[in-house]
Motif scaffolding. Structure first.
Motif, PDB file in Angstrom:
ATOM      1  N   GLU A 110     -20.799 -11.057   2.461  1.00 16.05           N
ATOM      2  CA  GLU A 110     -20.468 -11.240   1.043  1.00 16.05           C
ATOM      3  C   GLU A 110     -20.011  -9.931   0.425  1.00 16.05           C
ATOM      4  OE1 GLU A 110     -23.485 -14.912  -0.058  1.00 16.05           O
ATOM      5  OE2 GLU A 110     -24.270 -12.863  -0.018  1.00 16.05           O
ATOM      6  N   TRP A 111     -20.650  -8.823   0.800  1.00 18.07           N
ATOM      7  CA  TRP A 111     -20.262  -7.513   0.281  1.00 18.07           C
ATOM      8  C   TRP A 111     -18.823  -7.178   0.690  1.00 18.07           C
ATOM      9  CZ3 TRP A 111     -18.708  -2.998   2.682  1.00 18.07           C
ATOM     10  CH2 TRP A 111     -18.594  -1.878   1.851  1.00 18.07           C
ATOM     11  N   VAL A 112     -18.473  -7.446   1.945  1.00 20.48           N
ATOM     12  CA  VAL A 112     -17.101  -7.180   2.396  1.00 20.48           C
ATOM     13  C   VAL A 112     -16.110  -7.954   1.525  1.00 20.48           C
ATOM     14  CG1 VAL A 112     -15.444  -7.528   4.280  1.00 20.48           C
ATOM     15  CG2 VAL A 112     -17.673  -6.528   4.765  1.00 20.48           C
ATOM     16  N   ALA A 113     -16.364  -9.246   1.306  1.00 17.16           N
ATOM     17  CA  ALA A 113     -15.452 -10.092   0.539  1.00 17.16           C
ATOM     18  C   ALA A 113     -15.427  -9.747  -0.945  1.00 17.16           C
ATOM     19  CB  ALA A 113     -15.831 -11.562   0.723  1.00 17.16           C
ATOM     20  N   GLU A 114     -16.599  -9.541  -1.522  1.00 14.80           N
ATOM     21  CA  GLU A 114     -16.705  -9.391  -2.972  1.00 14.80           C
ATOM     22  C   GLU A 114     -16.495  -7.966  -3.465  1.00 14.80           C
ATOM     23  OE1 GLU A 114     -20.558 -11.021  -3.787  1.00 14.80           O
ATOM     24  OE2 GLU A 114     -19.969 -13.014  -3.071  1.00 14.80           O
ATOM     25  N   VAL A 115     -16.779  -6.985  -2.617  1.00  9.79           N
ATOM     26  CA  VAL A 115     -16.681  -5.589  -3.046  1.00  9.79           C
ATOM     27  C   VAL A 115     -15.593  -4.842  -2.269  1.00  9.79           C
ATOM     28  CG1 VAL A 115     -17.920  -3.399  -3.323  1.00  9.79           C
ATOM     29  CG2 VAL A 115     -19.103  -5.559  -3.753  1.00  9.79           C
ATOM     30  N   ALA A 116     -15.765  -4.709  -0.957  1.00  9.90           N
ATOM     31  CA  ALA A 116     -14.839  -3.892  -0.164  1.00  9.90           C
ATOM     32  C   ALA A 116     -13.413  -4.431  -0.196  1.00  9.90           C
ATOM     33  CB  ALA A 116     -15.338  -3.771   1.269  1.00  9.90           C
ATOM     34  N   LEU A 117     -13.241  -5.713   0.060  1.00  8.26           N
ATOM     35  CA  LEU A 117     -11.898  -6.288   0.062  1.00  8.26           C
ATOM     36  C   LEU A 117     -11.304  -6.302  -1.349  1.00  8.26           C
ATOM     37  CD1 LEU A 117      -9.570  -7.516   1.594  1.00  8.26           C
ATOM     38  CD2 LEU A 117     -10.694  -9.748   1.405  1.00  8.26           C
ATOM     39  N   ALA A 118     -12.103  -6.636  -2.324  1.00  8.31           N
ATOM     40  CA  ALA A 118     -11.611  -6.634  -3.711  1.00  8.31           C
ATOM     41  C   ALA A 118     -11.131  -5.245  -4.118  1.00  8.31           C
ATOM     42  CB  ALA A 118     -12.713  -7.122  -4.656  1.00  8.31           C
ATOM     43  N   ASP A 119     -11.884  -4.207  -3.762  1.00 12.65           N
ATOM     44  CA  ASP A 119     -11.469  -2.837  -4.096  1.00 12.65           C
ATOM     45  C   ASP A 119     -10.231  -2.437  -3.296  1.00 12.65           C
ATOM     46  OD1 ASP A 119     -13.558  -2.704  -5.870  1.00 12.65           O
ATOM     47  OD2 ASP A 119     -14.801  -1.390  -4.627  1.00 12.65           O
ATOM     48  N   ALA A 120     -10.151  -2.849  -2.025  1.00 13.08           N
ATOM     49  CA  ALA A 120      -8.981  -2.535  -1.202  1.00 13.08           C
ATOM     50  C   ALA A 120      -7.725  -3.168  -1.801  1.00 13.08           C
ATOM     51  CB  ALA A 120      -9.189  -3.005   0.232  1.00 13.08           C
ATOM     52  N   LEU A 121      -7.828  -4.377  -2.293  1.00 12.40           N
ATOM     53  CA  LEU A 121      -6.675  -5.041  -2.907  1.00 12.40           C
ATOM     54  C   LEU A 121      -6.165  -4.266  -4.111  1.00 12.40           C
ATOM     55  CD1 LEU A 121      -7.826  -8.765  -2.632  1.00 12.40           C
ATOM     56  CD2 LEU A 121      -5.915  -7.689  -1.408  1.00 12.40           C
ATOM     57  N   GLU A 122      -7.075  -3.691  -4.881  1.00 10.76           N
ATOM     58  CA  GLU A 122      -6.676  -2.889  -6.037  1.00 10.76           C
ATOM     59  C   GLU A 122      -5.955  -1.609  -5.627  1.00 10.76           C
ATOM     60  OE1 GLU A 122      -9.912  -2.097  -8.678  1.00 10.76           O
ATOM     61  OE2 GLU A 122     -10.403  -4.227  -8.900  1.00 10.76           O
ATOM     62  N   TRP A 123      -6.282  -1.082  -4.467  1.00 10.86           N
ATOM     63  CA  TRP A 123      -5.712   0.180  -3.995  1.00 10.86           C
ATOM     64  C   TRP A 123      -4.390   0.004  -3.258  1.00 10.86           C
ATOM     65  CZ3 TRP A 123      -8.100   5.278  -2.650  1.00 10.86           C
ATOM     66  CH2 TRP A 123      -9.080   5.637  -3.588  1.00 10.86           C
ATOM     67  N   MET A 124      -4.080  -1.194  -2.805  1.00 13.03           N
ATOM     68  CA  MET A 124      -2.888  -1.415  -1.979  1.00 13.03           C
ATOM     69  C   MET A 124      -1.613  -1.066  -2.734  1.00 13.03           C
ATOM     70  SD  MET A 124      -3.571  -4.985  -0.059  1.00 13.03           S
ATOM     71  CE  MET A 124      -5.056  -5.226   0.900  1.00 13.03           C
ATOM     72  N   SER A 125      -0.660  -0.461  -1.979  1.00 12.83           N
ATOM     73  CA  SER A 125       0.656  -0.187  -2.559  1.00 12.83           C
ATOM     74  C   SER A 125       1.689  -0.176  -1.441  1.00 12.83           C
ATOM     75  CB  SER A 125       0.660   1.163  -3.291  1.00 12.83           C
ATOM     76  OG  SER A 125       0.665   2.226  -2.363  1.00 12.83           O
ATOM     77  N   GLU A 126       2.927  -0.309  -1.797  1.00 17.27           N
ATOM     78  CA  GLU A 126       4.027  -0.229  -0.837  1.00 17.27           C
ATOM     79  C   GLU A 126       4.067   1.140  -0.170  1.00 17.27           C
ATOM     80  OE1 GLU A 126       6.183  -2.458   0.412  1.00 17.27           O
ATOM     81  OE2 GLU A 126       5.217  -4.046  -0.748  1.00 17.27           O
ATOM     82  N   ASP A 127       3.688   2.182  -0.906  1.00 19.15           N
ATOM     83  CA  ASP A 127       3.689   3.544  -0.339  1.00 19.15           C
ATOM     84  C   ASP A 127       2.774   3.656   0.867  1.00 19.15           C
ATOM     85  OD1 ASP A 127       5.465   4.320  -2.309  1.00 19.15           O
ATOM     86  OD2 ASP A 127       3.898   5.139  -3.614  1.00 19.15           O
ATOM     87  N   ASP A 128       1.705   2.860   0.902  1.00 21.37           N
ATOM     88  CA  ASP A 128       0.773   2.894   2.043  1.00 21.37           C
ATOM     89  C   ASP A 128       1.455   2.451   3.336  1.00 21.37           C
ATOM     90  OD1 ASP A 128      -1.316   3.644   0.389  1.00 21.37           O
ATOM     91  OD2 ASP A 128      -2.034   1.596   0.105  1.00 21.37           O
ATOM     92  N   LEU A 129       2.526   1.701   3.222  1.00 24.34           N
ATOM     93  CA  LEU A 129       3.201   1.148   4.392  1.00 24.34           C
ATOM     94  C   LEU A 129       4.315   2.039   4.924  1.00 24.34           C
ATOM     95  CD1 LEU A 129       3.425  -2.553   3.153  1.00 24.34           C
ATOM     96  CD2 LEU A 129       1.628  -1.477   4.520  1.00 24.34           C
ATOM     97  N   GLN A 130       4.560   3.153   4.249  1.00 21.63           N
ATOM     98  CA  GLN A 130       5.597   4.080   4.691  1.00 21.63           C
ATOM     99  C   GLN A 130       5.056   4.988   5.781  1.00 21.63           C
ATOM    100  OE1 GLN A 130       8.619   3.540   3.366  1.00 21.63           O
ATOM    101  NE2 GLN A 130       7.601   1.960   2.144  1.00 21.63           N
ATOM    102  N   ASP A 131       5.842   5.236   6.800  1.00 17.85           N
ATOM    103  CA  ASP A 131       5.416   6.132   7.897  1.00 17.85           C
ATOM    104  C   ASP A 131       5.743   7.570   7.599  1.00 17.85           C
ATOM    105  OD1 ASP A 131       4.398   4.070   9.328  1.00 17.85           O
ATOM    106  OD2 ASP A 131       6.212   3.737  10.485  1.00 17.85           O
TER     107      ASP A 131
END
Length: 131
Positions: A110-131
Motif C-alpha cells: 500500500e505504501w508503494v502505491a499510495e506514497v512512493a508511486l504517487a510521489d514518483a508520478l509528480e516528479w516525472m518529466s520528459e527531461d528524465d527520458l533524455q540520455d
C-alpha cells in the motif's frame, strides 16, 4: 524471514529507486539479520517526535526533504506495517497525541502505491527520458 515478502521482492527485482524515494537496504543487506541500530538517529527522532509505543526500522528516505518510511518493529520482529513521517529533529513531541501501534495499518505494498508511486508520478518529466 525477517523482512516483509513484498519488500524483499522489490529489492530482488532491483526496484529500489522510486525517485524521490529510495530504499535503504540492498540485496546483500537483506541476507544479514536486520540491524535495528543501523539508522538509530532516525529511530530516536521518530520515537521522540511521535511518542510511539513501538519501535521502527528505517527502510526508505525521500531525497528532497526529511521524510522517512519505517516498518513497525514489535518484539524484535519487523512487521509489514509502514509509517511515513516527516522528522524535524527538534528533539520534542511533534504530534498532538502519541502514535499507537493500532493506528498503523498501511502495508508495504500500500505504501508503494499510495506514497512512493504517487510521489514518483509528480516528479516525472520528459527531461528524465533524455540520455
Amino acid at each position: 524471514m525477517p523482512y516483509p515478502l513484498a519488500y524483499r521482492w522489490f529489492i530482488h527485482k532491483g526496484l529500489t529507486d522510486w525517485e524521490p524515494w529510495y530504499f535503504c537496504d540492498t540485496q546483500a543487506s537483506l541476507q544479514q539479520a536486520p540491524d535495528l541500530t543501523r539508522n538509530a538517529f532516525a529511530a530516536r527522532a521518530f520515537a521522540k517526535e511521535t511518542g510511539a509505543d513501538f519501535e521502527v526500522y528505517l527502510f526508505a528516505r525521500r531525497q528532497d526533504r526529511e521524510d522517512f518510511a519505517f516498518f513497525v518493529v514489535r518484539d524484535g520482529v519487523i512487521e509489514d506495517k509502514v509509517i511515513t513521517v516527516h522528522l524535524s529533529f527538534a528533539d520534542t513531541l511533534e504530534l498532538r497525541s502519541r502514535l499507537s501501534y493500532e493506528h498503523v495499518t498501511r502495508s508495504f505494498s500500500e505504501w508503494v502505491a499510495e506514497v512512493a508511486l504517487a510521489d514518483a508520478l509528480e516528479w516525472m518529466s520528459e527531461d528524465d527520458l533524455q540520455d
